[in-house]
Structure formats: structure tokens, C-alpha cells
Design an enzyme around this catalytic site. Structure first.
Site, mmCIF file in Angstrom:
data_model
loop_
_atom_site.group_PDB
_atom_site.id
_atom_site.type_symbol
_atom_site.label_atom_id
_atom_site.label_comp_id
_atom_site.label_asym_id
_atom_site.label_seq_id
_atom_site.Cartn_x
_atom_site.Cartn_y
_atom_site.Cartn_z
ATOM 1 N N HIS A 1 -8.584 -5.707 -2.496
ATOM 2 C CA HIS A 1 -7.323 -4.884 -2.242
ATOM 3 C C HIS A 1 -7.433 -3.845 -1.187
ATOM 4 C CE1 HIS A 1 -5.491 -6.592 -5.491
ATOM 5 N NE2 HIS A 1 -6.550 -6.512 -6.373
ATOM 6 N N ARG A 2 -8.811 -3.717 -0.562
ATOM 7 C CA ARG A 2 -8.962 -2.783 0.415
ATOM 8 C C ARG A 2 -8.335 -3.146 1.817
ATOM 9 N NH1 ARG A 2 -14.327 -2.731 0.601
ATOM 10 N NH2 ARG A 2 -14.934 -1.107 -0.371
ATOM 11 N N PRO A 3 -8.175 -4.244 2.203
ATOM 12 C CA PRO A 3 -7.421 -4.544 3.245
ATOM 13 C C PRO A 3 -5.924 -3.938 3.416
ATOM 14 C CG PRO A 3 -8.584 -6.524 2.598
ATOM 15 C CD PRO A 3 -8.766 -5.722 1.754
#
Length: 319
Positions: free
Chosen positions: A279-281
Site C-alpha cells: 500500500h506504500r505506492p
């Protein structure tokens, strides 16, 4: 100090310049990795960006350049002084540009605690490392792919947390570590491990310019700079001042930039459709889109902001 080639005089490489500027507007984005062949202005752009960034307000006698107006980010020493009722004098300083050598060991990066002094005399002595010097500045790592993986991991952790915490034998010391992280590398010399590659918020692939007219402009500008650096720099000063002021305004505006549930759904749909891991992007795209809007002088993000952010946040994460 030798003259620095102006950022606005760099020919082409629009994505690289945009990625650097957006990290300057909001260092919390998490840095940029610039991958490309030799002689494509990677290090020139990093140094030039640091030179045009606006001055910052710091605690004048603090070794870590703490922000006097943000107590939550103070180092251990500033907190202790404040608790004693001491006054913290403030001043302005130029953004530091710190170059991390590839051979740097971990203790040179994070700093060291003098355990002997603590155990024998009850005194806490902390020797600052690169992360302390780079606080509220720009940390540049050339050939980041040749740096020890563990050191890269430590750097990326500090960049993400905004704080460096050193603990040994039950003794702890912390200081703010908020910086613009710029890593450059030539893929021909080996790549970063995927786990580390993902930790860089933005990534840009750059190549030598193929357009003949632009290549001529590069030669002409470099020759003019070498012949008379002061005169060349002066001729670009107006544009440098305009960009510096735009970054400064963007920094003041970025916290006020709003987004809607529809914007979040657009980002999530895009990353899900591309099967991007984790979910970092999604968070990187949102932060970068907000920085883009702030840089453009707006307080709401648009579909174009999201598209421009994705262009920088996704290439090194696509399978």
C-alpha cells in the site's frame, strides 16, 4: 565555495527535475532514486536543487538544526534544555547539502553513543553522524546501489520516520532526521534489491538526450559556465529566484491541500489494476499529488496531479 550550476539551466530531463522539486516541496514524500547512464546531470541536478532551496529557521546552537517552532520534532538535547526552562535562540541557515560516501559504515551514518562515559561517569555523549548533518537538508548518495544494503535500509527508515533513534546498553538518544533523500545509480553497475528499491518513494529513469538542438544547448551552456561561472550563474538568477519562491510557497501550502474520497478511489483503482504490491505506492501517489497541487498554487488535487504523481511513483514498482 565554488559556483554551482543553476538548476533552471539544466536542459531537458523534465521528470527528474519535477521529482526533485516535489520532494523539496514536501520531503515527507520519501526521496527519489535517479537511474541513468553517466553524464546525464544526475549529481548536477541534486547539488543545484540544494543551492536554490529557501533558508530554514533553526535553533542556532543546536547540533541537529532543530526547528524552534516544532517541539514535537526536537532532539533529546533541545527537549532537556526546554524542560530546564532554558531559552532556545533561533536563526536562519542555508539548506545543507550532505554527500554520503559509498564506503560509509553504519555508525558514520547514524552516529555513536559513548557507552564508557555513560557507565563510568553517568554522562551521555552522542557523536552525530550523517543523518544529523543532513537534517532539514538534502542527503545525496551517488552510486547508491554500491552502498551496503543494511546502511541503505537505515537511511530509508530514517527518511520515513523523520527521526533517528540510537540505542545501546539501555541508553537512548534521538534527533530529528528530516531530509530530501536523493540517490543516483547506473543500472549497468548492478541494481538495488527489490525490497530497497520499493522503499524509494519516487524513481526516474533518465537517458542521454537524442535531440540535436538540445544537445547543442547543453554544450553551449556548459562552455559558458566553465568560461565564466559567476556571469553564467547571474544570467539565470532571476529564474532561480522564481523557482525558489515557488517552492517556498508550495511548502507553506502543502499541508492545506485537500482531497476527496473520489481521489482516493482513483489512486486505489489505479494501483490495484496494475497489481502493485503493498500500500506504500497509494500513499506516495497521494503525497506527491498534494505536493504537485501546492507547487502549482492550488489547495485541491486534480486527476492530472494524480497522473503526474503515478508517473513518478510506479515505474520501479511495476512487475
Amino acid at each position: 565555495m565554488p559556483p554551482i550550476y543553476p538548476f533552471t539551466a539544466i536542459v531537458g530531463q523534465e521528470r527528474m527535475r519535477r521529482a526533485l522539486v516535489l520532494n523539496a516541496v514536501d520531503p515527507r514524500i520519501g526521496g527519489v532514486l535517479i537511474r541513468g547512464e553517466r553524464g546525464t546531470a544526475k549529481s548536477t541536478a541534486a547539488r543545484a536543487l540544494a543551492a536554490l532551496l529557501p533558508r530554514v529557521r533553526v535553533v542556532s546552537d543546536c547540533r541537529f538544526g532543530c526547528d524552534p517552532d516544532s517541539p514535537a520534532t526536537w532532539c533529546t538535547e533541545c527537549h532537556e534544555r526546554s524542560d530546564r526552562g532554558d531559552r532556545l535562540p533561533a536563526t536562519d541557515r542555508q539548506i545543507p547539502f550532505i554527500n554520503l560516501p559509498v564506503s560509509a559504515p553504519e555508525d558514520r551514518v547514524v552516529g555513536t553513543l559513548d557507552i564508557e562515559a555513560a557507565l563510568q561517569r553517568g554522562e551521555r555523549h552522542f557523536e552525530p553522524g550523517v543523518l544529523a548533518l543532513a537534517n532539514r537538508g538534502l542527503l545525496y548518495i551517488d552510486e547508491v546501489n554500491l552502498l551496503d544494503d543494511h546502511v541503505v535500509d537505515v537511511l530509508l527508515d530514517a527518511a520515513a520516520m523523520g527521526m533517528n533513534i540510537v540505542e545501546r546498553e539501555g541508553i537512548s538518544f534521538s534527533h530529528p532526521s528530516r531530509f530530501i533523500l536523493v540517490g543516483t545509480m547506473n543500472p549497468e553497475e548492478g541494481d538495488l534489491r527489490p525490497q530497497l528499491l520499493d522503499r524509494f518513494a519516487l524513481s526516474v529513469e533518465i537517458y542521454g538526450i537524442r535531440d540535436a538542438r538540445e544537445r547543442v544547448s547543453i554544450m553551449e551552456r556548459n562552455l559558458a559556465f566553465e568560461a565564466d561561472p559567476s556571469r553564467f550563474t547571474s544570467s539565470w538568477q532571476a529564474k532561480e529566484n522564481d523557482l525558489s519562491e515557488q517552492i517556498k510557497r508550495g511548502r507553506g501550502l502543502v499541508a492545506s491541500v485537500t482531497y476527496t474520497s473520489r481521489d482516493l478511489l482513483s489512486i486505489a483503482s489505479l494501483t490495484a489494476s496494475l497489481q502493485v504490491d503493498g500500500h506504500r505506492p497509494d500513499l506516495v501517489i497521494l503525497k506527491t499529488a498534494r505536493a504537485q497541487a501546492a507547487f502549482d498554487g492550488r489547495t485541491t488535487i486534480t486527476a492530472r496531479d494524480i497522473a503526474l504523481a503515478a508517473e513518478l511513483a510506479l515505474p520501479h514498482r511495476l512487475k
